[in-house]
Design an enzyme around this catalytic site. Structure first.
Site, PDB file in Angstrom:
ATOM      1  N   CYS A   5       0.842  -1.214   0.000  1.00 30.75           N
ATOM      2  CA  CYS A   5       0.000   0.000   0.000  1.00 30.75           C
ATOM      3  C   CYS A   5       0.871   1.254   0.000  1.00 30.75           C
ATOM      4  O   CYS A   5       0.563   2.234  -0.685  1.00 30.75           O
ATOM      5  CB  CYS A   5      -0.913   0.021   1.227  1.00 30.75           C
ATOM      6  SG  CYS A   5      -2.053  -1.360   1.284  1.00 30.75           S
ATOM      7  N   ARG A  65      -7.644  -4.540  -3.146  1.00 33.66           N
ATOM      8  CA  ARG A  65      -7.204  -3.327  -3.861  1.00 33.66           C
ATOM      9  C   ARG A  65      -8.179  -3.079  -5.003  1.00 33.66           C
ATOM     10  O   ARG A  65      -7.956  -3.538  -6.125  1.00 33.66           O
ATOM     11  CB  ARG A  65      -5.787  -3.523  -4.403  1.00 33.66           C
ATOM     12  CG  ARG A  65      -4.787  -3.827  -3.339  1.00 33.66           C
ATOM     13  CD  ARG A  65      -3.382  -4.009  -3.871  1.00 33.66           C
ATOM     14  NE  ARG A  65      -2.586  -4.626  -2.834  1.00 33.66           N
ATOM     15  CZ  ARG A  65      -2.126  -3.986  -1.766  1.00 33.66           C
ATOM     16  NH1 ARG A  65      -2.360  -2.691  -1.635  1.00 33.66           N
ATOM     17  NH2 ARG A  65      -1.437  -4.608  -0.842  1.00 33.66           N
TER      18      ARG A  65
HETATM   19  C1  BEZ Z   1       0.620  -4.606   1.868  1.00 32.86           C
HETATM   20  O1  BEZ Z   1       1.809  -4.779   1.855  1.00 32.86           O
HETATM   21  O2  BEZ Z   1       0.115  -3.546   1.481  1.00 32.86           O
HETATM   22  C2  BEZ Z   1      -0.274  -5.697   2.364  1.00 32.86           C
HETATM   23  C3  BEZ Z   1       0.151  -7.003   2.185  1.00 32.86           C
HETATM   24  C4  BEZ Z   1      -0.661  -8.032   2.635  1.00 32.86           C
HETATM   25  C5  BEZ Z   1      -1.865  -7.751   3.266  1.00 32.86           C
HETATM   26  C6  BEZ Z   1      -2.283  -6.436   3.405  1.00 32.86           C
HETATM   27  C7  BEZ Z   1      -1.480  -5.397   2.946  1.00 32.86           C
END
Ligand code: BEZ
Length: 217
Positions: free
Chosen positions: A60, A137
């Site tokens: 993110c 996402r």
């Molecule tokens: C992330 O790195 O944004 C992420 C990875 C796994 C689950 C939720 C967020």
């Protein structure tokens, strides 16, 4: 449908289906890092409305840095950015401050807080087998009339391409401006495709290339 994320609980009919291409984007009013916002207030402009699973997570963060860096390019298309996660406003504020400290990039678009998940549910941003409140996402491209024109869903572990989302907005605007479609990987300035004929007379008039006619080649 209208959703309120603070004060009274979100009002979302349990039978409501998440919007698909061609639907009106559900309205909502919510607190964001830039003050209260309604979806309806974006009428007259394009909007990329995107959810992220959680603040302070690596994928993110990479997406936010990319969206922040591309903000001016979206603005040049009369397109605003609006982010959402189920995290609190305090968390959003702390995270964007941390991004500025760590990457030297200011997040120039609002981040919606959705702790009751009313907006996330209305937009189908939660995984079907939700074991946590993390949204997938999801990216909605909403046109100036408030209609969903495109949507993309990526899993938690794969970051989106902000360049592709920018290209998508440009392609939608190009196909709106003229009666054309855009081929795979199209970039502005490249040839476009004439929309196929709808009657046998038109097919006859178009000749052998009737279903694949590049314009501007
Ligand atoms: C992330 O790195 O944004 C992420 C990875 C796994 C689950 C939720 C967020």
């Amino acid at each position: 449908m209208s959703i309120e994320t603070s004060g009274t609980p979100a009002v979302v009919p349990s039978t409501a289906c998440p919007p698909i291409i061609g639907d009106a984007a559900p309205n909502f009013r919510a607190r964001t890092t830039m003050g209260a916002r309604t979806l309806a207030a974006y009428r007259g402009r394009w909007l990329v409305f995107f959810s992220h699973p959680a603040d302070f997570t690596p994928v993110c963060t990479s997406e936010f840095v990319a969206f922040a860096r591309a903000h001016e390019a979206f603005q040049a298309l009369d397109c605003d950015l609006l982010a959402l996660s189920v995290d609190s406003l305090t968390s959003h504020l702390a995270w964007q401050h941390s991004i500025e400290q760590r990457f030297g990039v200011r997040v120039p678009f609002p981040i919606v807080e959705d702790p009751a998940m009313g907006i996330a549910r209305a937009y189908g941003m939660l995984p079907a087998e939700a074991t946590s409140s993390a949204t997938v996402r999801t990216t909605f491209v909403i046109d100036p009339e408030g209609i969903v024109r495109a949507l993309i869903a990526y899993p938690l572990t794969v970051g989106r391409s902000v360049a592709e989302i920018l290209r998508l907005v440009k392609a939608l605007q190009a196909s709106d401006a003229a009666d054309i479609s855009t081929p795979e990987g199209w970039q502005p300035g490249e040839p476009v495709l004439a929309n196929p004929p709808l009657t046998s007379d038109e097919v006859g008039a178009c000749g052998a290339d009737w279903y694949y006619r590049l314009e501007g080649a």
